[in-house]
Design an enzyme around this catalytic site. Structure first.
Site, PDB file in Angstrom:
ATOM      1  N   PRO A 129      24.812  44.713  42.614  1.00  0.00           N
ATOM      2  CA  PRO A 129      25.238  46.085  43.260  1.00  0.00           C
ATOM      3  C   PRO A 129      25.314  45.996  44.954  1.00  0.00           C
ATOM      4  CG  PRO A 129      23.555  46.499  41.801  1.00  0.00           C
ATOM      5  CD  PRO A 129      23.618  45.005  41.468  1.00  0.00           C
ATOM      6  N   TRP A 159      29.344  45.485  37.314  1.00  0.00           N
ATOM      7  CA  TRP A 159      30.697  44.939  36.860  1.00  0.00           C
ATOM      8  C   TRP A 159      30.940  43.557  35.956  1.00  0.00           C
ATOM      9  CZ3 TRP A 159      34.081  48.530  37.640  1.00  0.00           C
ATOM     10  CH2 TRP A 159      33.969  49.411  38.705  1.00  0.00           C
ATOM     11  N   ILE A 160      29.935  43.785  34.752  1.00  0.00           N
ATOM     12  CA  ILE A 160      29.930  42.742  33.871  1.00  0.00           C
ATOM     13  C   ILE A 160      30.647  43.108  32.798  1.00  0.00           C
ATOM     14  CG2 ILE A 160      28.448  41.070  32.766  1.00  0.00           C
ATOM     15  CD1 ILE A 160      28.020  41.240  35.881  1.00  0.00           C
ATOM     16  N   ARG A 248      39.452  31.704  37.816  1.00  0.00           N
ATOM     17  CA  ARG A 248      40.687  32.329  38.514  1.00  0.00           C
ATOM     18  C   ARG A 248      41.924  32.118  38.063  1.00  0.00           C
ATOM     19  NH1 ARG A 248      36.535  30.897  43.843  1.00  0.00           N
ATOM     20  NH2 ARG A 248      35.587  33.016  43.679  1.00  0.00           N
ATOM     21  N   GLY A 344      61.779  55.940  38.836  1.00  0.00           N
ATOM     22  CA  GLY A 344      61.655  57.230  39.354  1.00  0.00           C
ATOM     23  C   GLY A 344      60.600  58.177  38.866  1.00  0.00           C
ATOM     24  N   GLU A 368      36.932  38.587  40.386  1.00  0.00           N
ATOM     25  CA  GLU A 368      36.780  37.183  40.118  1.00  0.00           C
ATOM     26  C   GLU A 368      37.040  36.660  41.628  1.00  0.00           C
ATOM     27  OE1 GLU A 368      36.169  34.446  36.774  1.00  0.00           O
ATOM     28  OE2 GLU A 368      36.436  36.679  37.152  1.00  0.00           O
TER      29      GLU A 368
END
Length: 389
Positions: A129, A159-160, A248, A344, A368
């Site tokens: 965190p 964020w796992i 990555r 548009g 990542e």
């Protein structure tokens, strides 16, 4: 030459199978699943049947390993259908690579056969965190348990991805908080769900729907001594940096898929939609958009495949993978925005997929390792290597 020409016949068949799966089974249902933020249980099961979760597992452990260029193109196909599906196998692949490269024989036998079938799905837990990309500043600590010989883990991760449904988590943590330099005290623990590990909540997201991204809390979680990847504590930082080269490349490949979907939708729409008596692609501004989208996407794919080939040859590719991730993600974001312009007002409508691409693309920029971090890595390697070859 077709991009697929760099692959063997067997690998071309694998990419074709995944493409057919996306066109037949994913694209017809993705809009409803994504808008309702529904976990794609049936699609994940089909991915298991197709062997997608075993593409980074050696044959001796039941996998069907493919080259990294093939893996890039498979990931692109999945993300073309729905970026979240590529995310569902991203961390899994990194953990499989970590086990293959650094795991003990016991660890490989325990996990890789079930990972190959998807019975066990894996993810990795790095971000905290308050830490973000500064991994050496992590506060999750695993202290030796003098009674049982294992470790007691305390800390939090955030964020796992897939952490609620994954049975195996490669946890980056400090086993020696006093080590100097700090990275010498970092290890990877192979963690399974149990007492002391809580998935505290699913994080709400702009895009990347369907699969979960969670906060994890470790409160007195006990891990056996054999949970240390490779059996030797203190090697985790270097191990994970190697694993992130694959990660990555995977994120770059996801960006290729999102960018390609946005381009394909724009190309089709520009031929169907008419304005002032002719298809809009014949208007120079729209034609220029399409030309630039296709050019930048092709460049991003070639850069990503170059990094994949270098990795396949066994060379260090932290710079090359960083370049691919940086360029492909920025390209996907630009293509997604341009696709909205081409469509548009319909590009702003939830009845078209373009708005999903626009919401999904930013993840690859910040995930990542943020692109700001990628630039740091690239600059550092440029100086160390004395430029590029």
């Amino acid at each position: 030459m077709s991009t697929l020409d760099i692959l063997s016949e067997a690998e071309r068949s694998i990419v074709g199978t995944v493409r057919d799966f996306v066109d037949r089974d994913v694209r017809p249902v993705v809009r409803e699943l994504e808008h309702t933020n529904t976990y794609p249980e049936a699609l994940i099961e089909q991915m298991k049947e197709l062997g997608i979760f075993g593409l980074a597992v050696p044959e001796e452990y039941g996998g069907t390993p493919v080259s990294l260029p093939c893996y890039v193109l498979v990931t692109e196909e999945l993300a073309r259908g729905w970026m979240s599906l590529a995310g569902a196998m991203g961390g899994h692949t990194v953990v499989a690579k970590l086990l293959q490269d650094f795991g003990t024989e016991e660890q490989k036998r325990r996990y890789l056969p079930k990972m190959a079938t998807g019975e066990v799905r894996a993810t990795m837990a790095l971000t905290e965190p308050g830490g973000g990309s500064d991994l050496q500043a992590m506060r999750t600590v695993a202290r030796r348990d003098t009674d049982g010989g294992g470790y007691v883990v305390n800390g939090a991760k955030t964020w796992i991805t897939n952490s609620r449904r994954s049975q195996l988590i490669a946890l980056l943590c400090k086993t020696d908080p006093d080590a100097v330099p700090a990275h010498k005290g970092i290890s990877i623990l192979l963690v399974e769900h149990g007492t002391g590990l809580t998935v505290s909540r699913d994080l709400p997201k702009l895009g990347y729907k369907g699969v979960e991204s969670c906060e994890l809390s470790f409160d007195g979680y006990r891990a056996p001594a054999g949970a240390v990847l490779g059996g030797v504590a203190g090697s985790g930082f270097a191990q994970m940096m190697k694993g992130l080269e694959t990660g990555r490349l995977q994120v770059a490949s996801r960006a290729l898929g999102v960018g390609r979907a946005a381009l394909e939708d724009s190309l089709a729409y520009a031929q169907e939609r008419e304005a002032f008596g002719k298809p809009i692609w014949k208007h120079q501004s729209i034609g220029n958009y399409l030309a630039d989208m296709a050019t930048s996407l092709t460049a991003a794919r070639q850069l990503t495949l170059y990094a994949a080939r270098e990795a396949q040859a066994g060379r260090r590719v932290d710079m090359e993978a960083g370049m691919a991730k940086l360029f492909a993600s920025e390209t996907a974001m630009q293509i997604a925005l341009t696709a909205v312009r081409v469509h548009g007002g319909y590009g702003y409508s939830t009845e078209f997929d373009v708005e999903r691409y626009f919401r999904d693309a930013p993840l690859m920029i910040v995930g990542e390792g943020t692109n700001e971090i990628q630039r740091n890595v690239i600059a550092d390697q440029l100086v160390q290597r004395g430029g590029i070859d």
